[in-house]
Motif scaffolding. Structure first.
Motif, PDB file in Angstrom:
ATOM      1  N   PHE A  39       1.476  76.140  47.021  1.00 40.94           N
ATOM      2  CA  PHE A  39       0.347  75.169  47.018  1.00 40.94           C
ATOM      3  C   PHE A  39      -0.581  76.257  46.188  1.00 40.94           C
ATOM      4  CE2 PHE A  39       0.652  71.593  49.870  1.00 40.94           C
ATOM      5  CZ  PHE A  39       1.331  71.515  50.389  1.00 40.94           C
ATOM      6  N   GLU A  40      -0.288  77.412  46.288  1.00 40.30           N
ATOM      7  CA  GLU A  40      -2.280  77.681  45.982  1.00 40.30           C
ATOM      8  C   GLU A  40      -1.834  77.583  44.239  1.00 40.30           C
ATOM      9  OE1 GLU A  40      -0.291  79.521  47.798  1.00 40.30           O
ATOM     10  OE2 GLU A  40      -1.833  80.991  49.078  1.00 40.30           O
ATOM     11  N   ALA A  41      -0.481  77.481  43.370  1.00 42.23           N
ATOM     12  CA  ALA A  41      -0.250  77.219  42.131  1.00 42.23           C
ATOM     13  C   ALA A  41      -0.856  75.427  42.192  1.00 42.23           C
ATOM     14  CB  ALA A  41       1.110  76.989  41.833  1.00 42.23           C
ATOM     15  N   MET A  42      -0.408  74.872  43.061  1.00 40.04           N
ATOM     16  CA  MET A  42      -0.881  73.208  42.889  1.00 40.04           C
ATOM     17  C   MET A  42      -2.734  73.284  42.473  1.00 40.04           C
ATOM     18  SD  MET A  42       2.237  71.165  44.880  1.00 40.04           S
ATOM     19  CE  MET A  42       1.209  71.788  46.974  1.00 40.04           C
TER      20      MET A  42
END
Lengths: 434, 244
Positions: free
Chosen positions: A44-47
């Motif tokens: 999620f952090e990358a998204m």
């Protein structure tokens, strides 16, 4: 006792997400006792990188369906802190009502559907439909009521629609709120009190096990902290939310796809039991009476009692929701538009108590209102080290029991934490090594 | 004989499963017509064969691929449940970034320790017989399909945009209220739930069969957002479908 013991519970049931229990004892020496997390990574952090502040909460809500409201609200307060968006008293009250609805639904789901089958020695809630129909119908009624709070105030209980940065896209009508209030008092409260009787009857099946640990939750000077407050450690007291990284100290272990956390000790506990231990005196009187009736006393060091603390909170949420609705109506419902004009750009940190414990989001925005960096620290991740430490104390204490009994005690221990594994591995995967 | 029904979760938030447990008013009636033989989130039991397998979540790792093949071999009808299973959903946003960068953002120096694949729809790996769209899937949609399957009737299909339902409900267009909405290219069937609550359509039910993406981008940029931002909005739930 010199004994060989080898327990592997593959994909533990009645928890959210995928985890395995692994215990290895050789010649009476405990070599391994831990919860291995095998959920695939989510990233999620990358998204979140590059996404607009309008989208942040829509995305983080999808970290977890069960805690979607929590991930949405924490995301909103984080965005509001980062962009300097002020919100109205009405917005705060409506959010607090939503938190109560979500906490009630999640705690009831866990107590009746996920934990109670263990106390009655069945594999799921479904056989109870035939044997205990009134109890199952009551559980369904309470869940429906809790979900209706979400449906009416936020448009949809799973992945809510109307809460956005700066407020709500739709304000519920007075008649809708009054109808919820009527049901809270006429259905919710009697069902809540019956639940206490049911849990009292089942309490004998709760294992007697104690391990004192550090209890971490939010704390607020005026209320039982769920929506806002400072961080509080039972060991060292208050810490500002902005300093959350000093508390969580995440680290990687090779048996878990989710990072572990520790603060003053080797591990700490978050969730209903931590909130109870830290803030019990701020619960509504009826909830305190419920705790006494079910044998929950401060400080409680038995992690299995987390389920009981959840039922106590359910009673609190029912009654405090009535108080909030009264306040909203007394103030007069205003058809406010959300405040979405940033007054600054930069970093914001937000925290709420969600059903499974304290949740942190931390975003940095560029001057177009897009995310440069995001970090989310999830309650279940914070509990994992504590679960392992519990297992390592528990197994030697119950080693004279049969393998089946030990396995059940361990499964019940993990379930008592009501873990949310999809959440906790929103970002990491480590292969499971047997 | 009641059909044997099972639920399986892959990479997802499990919100669609929760939505089934949230069918409080219908749950006991459903159980009169089907046997739930496997549902890990709610029960211990496991079974060898299923008449209907409901699959939630995307395929994102080699072990997911193995598991979905195994389930496909053991079921008669396979249903993709919710956006993650139908087209990859939000999970597929990671496919937009180079996988090395994604891994590094999350794992730092340990980036090569962990197996991961691009987030895929279930239908990218095995045959899917039916789908229930949305994030989360709506309970009504799920019930309609379940009833059709139990009765042996044709399953409902949708291919009109969200805007149609929105117009029928006489909602004010959100573009008139200064919002940017994906209703015109998004497959309906949700009764325009989000726009009816004053929130823009995020595209969670996937694209229409023949969406006019260029036209959509033109509308969005005419309403005050940059072309880059407009493309990002479109990709939120549809990274695997939108080719820009």
């Amino acid at each position: 006792m010199s004994r060989d013991l080898n327990i592997k519970v593959h994909h533990l049931t009645r928890v959210e997400g995928h985890g395995n229990i692994v215990v290895n004892m050789k010649d009476g020496i405990l070599e391994t006792a831990h919860l291995s997390i095998v959920e695939p990574p989510r990233f999620f952090e990358a998204m979140m990188k590059g996404r607009s502040f309008h989208e942040a909460a829509i995305i983080t809500s999808r970290i977890c369906g069960i805690c979607s409201l929590g991930h949405q609200l924490t995301s909103l307060v984080t965005t509001e802190a980062a962009l300097g968006l002020e919100i109205s008293e009405q917005t705060v009250l409506l959010r607090k009502l939503l938190v109560h609805g979500a906490t009630l639904q999640s705690n009831i789901l866990h107590a009746y559907f996920l934990a109670a089958p263990d106390f009655l020695k069945v594999g799921s809630v479904f056989p109870l439909i035939a044997t205990h129909p009134d109890v199952v119908l009551r559980a369904l009624r309470m869940k429906r009521l809790a979900n209706d709070i979400g449906d009416i105030v936020s448009g949809r209980a799973v992945h809510p629609i109307t809460p956005v940065p700066g407020g709500f896209t739709r304000i519920p009508e007075k008649a809708e709120l009054l109808e919820i209030k009527r049901r809270l008092l006429e259905e919710g409260l009697p069902d809540g009190l019956e639940t206490i009787e049911t849990m009292k009857a089942l309490a004998g099946a709760i294992p007697q096990f104690e391990r004192e640990t550090e209890y971490i939750s939010l704390k607020h000077k005026d209320e039982y902290a769920l929506y806002e407050g400072d961080i509080f450690s039972s060991d060292t007291g208050l810490i500002p939310v902005e300093n959350y990284l000093d508390v969580t100290n995440e680290f990687v272990v090779n048996h878990s796809t989710s990072k572990h956390a520790k603060y003053n000790r080797n591990s700490y506990l978050v969730g209903a039991l931590a909130r109870w231990n830290n803030n019990h005196s701020q619960l509504i009187e009826e909830a305190q009476a419920a705790a006494e009736a079910m044998g929950l006393k401060p400080m409680c060091f038995n992690p299995y009692m987390n389920t009981i603390a959840q039922v106590v909170e359910a009673v609190h949420c029912i009654l405090d929701s009535v108080r909030i609705i009264d306040k909203l109506i007394e103030n007069g419902l205003k058809n406010e538009k959300p405040n979405q004009t940033p007054t600054r750009y930069g970093r914001g940190i937000g925290s709420n108590e969600v059903p499974r414990g304290i949740l942190f989001h931390d975003y940095t925005y560029d001057n177009k209102g897009n995310i440069i960096k995001a970090n989310c620290i999830i309650p279940t991740g914070q509990n994992l080290a504590n679960i392992d430490d519990d297992m390592q104390k528990l197994v030697p204490e119950i080693i004279t029991k049969s393998k089946e009994e030990i396995t059940l005690d361990l499964e019940m221990l993990v379930r008592a934490y009501d873990p949310c594994i999809s959440c906790s591995v929103h970002m990491l995967e480590v292969d499971f090594i047997e | 004989m009641k059909p044997k029904v099972a639920f399986f979760d892959f990479t997802s938030c499990e919100g669609c499963q929760l939505n089934k447990l949230n069918l409080e008013n219908d749950l006991l009636d459903i159980l009169k017509h089907v046997d739930i033989v496997e549902f890990r989130e709610a029960m211990d039991d496991k079974a060898d064969f299923y008449d209907i397998a409901f699959i939630e979540g995307s395929i994102t790792s080699p072990s997911c691929v193995e598991r979905i093949h195994d389930i496909r071999r053991r079921c008669t009808t396979l249903v993709a449940l919710g956006a993650c299973a139908v087209n990859g959903g939000v999970n597929a946003m990671k496919n937009l970034h180079p996988i090395d960068e994604v891994r590094e953002t999350v794992y730092g120096k340990d980036k090569y320790l962990f197996a991961t694949l691009p987030a895929m729809a279930v239908s990218s790996v095995v045959k899917v017989d039916h789908e229930v769209r949305g994030c989360p899937m709506t309970q009504q949609d799920f019930l309609k399909l379940l009833v059709s399957l139990v009765l042996g009737k044709q399953a409902p299909k949708y291919n009109s945009p969200v805007c149609v339902a929105c117009k029928l409900k006489e909602n004010e267009c959100l573009y008139n209220r200064g919002m940017v909405c994906l209703g015109p290219i998004t497959r309906g069937g949700c009764d325009a739930q989000c726009p009816s609550f004053g929130q823009f359509c995020t595209g969670c039910r996937g694209l229409l069969e023949e969406p006019n993406l260029d036209g959509m981008l033109e509308i969005m940029t005419n309403h005050g957002i940059s072309l880059d931002e407009a493309k990002k909005r479109m990709l939120l739930f549809n990274s695997n479908e939108v080719q820009l």
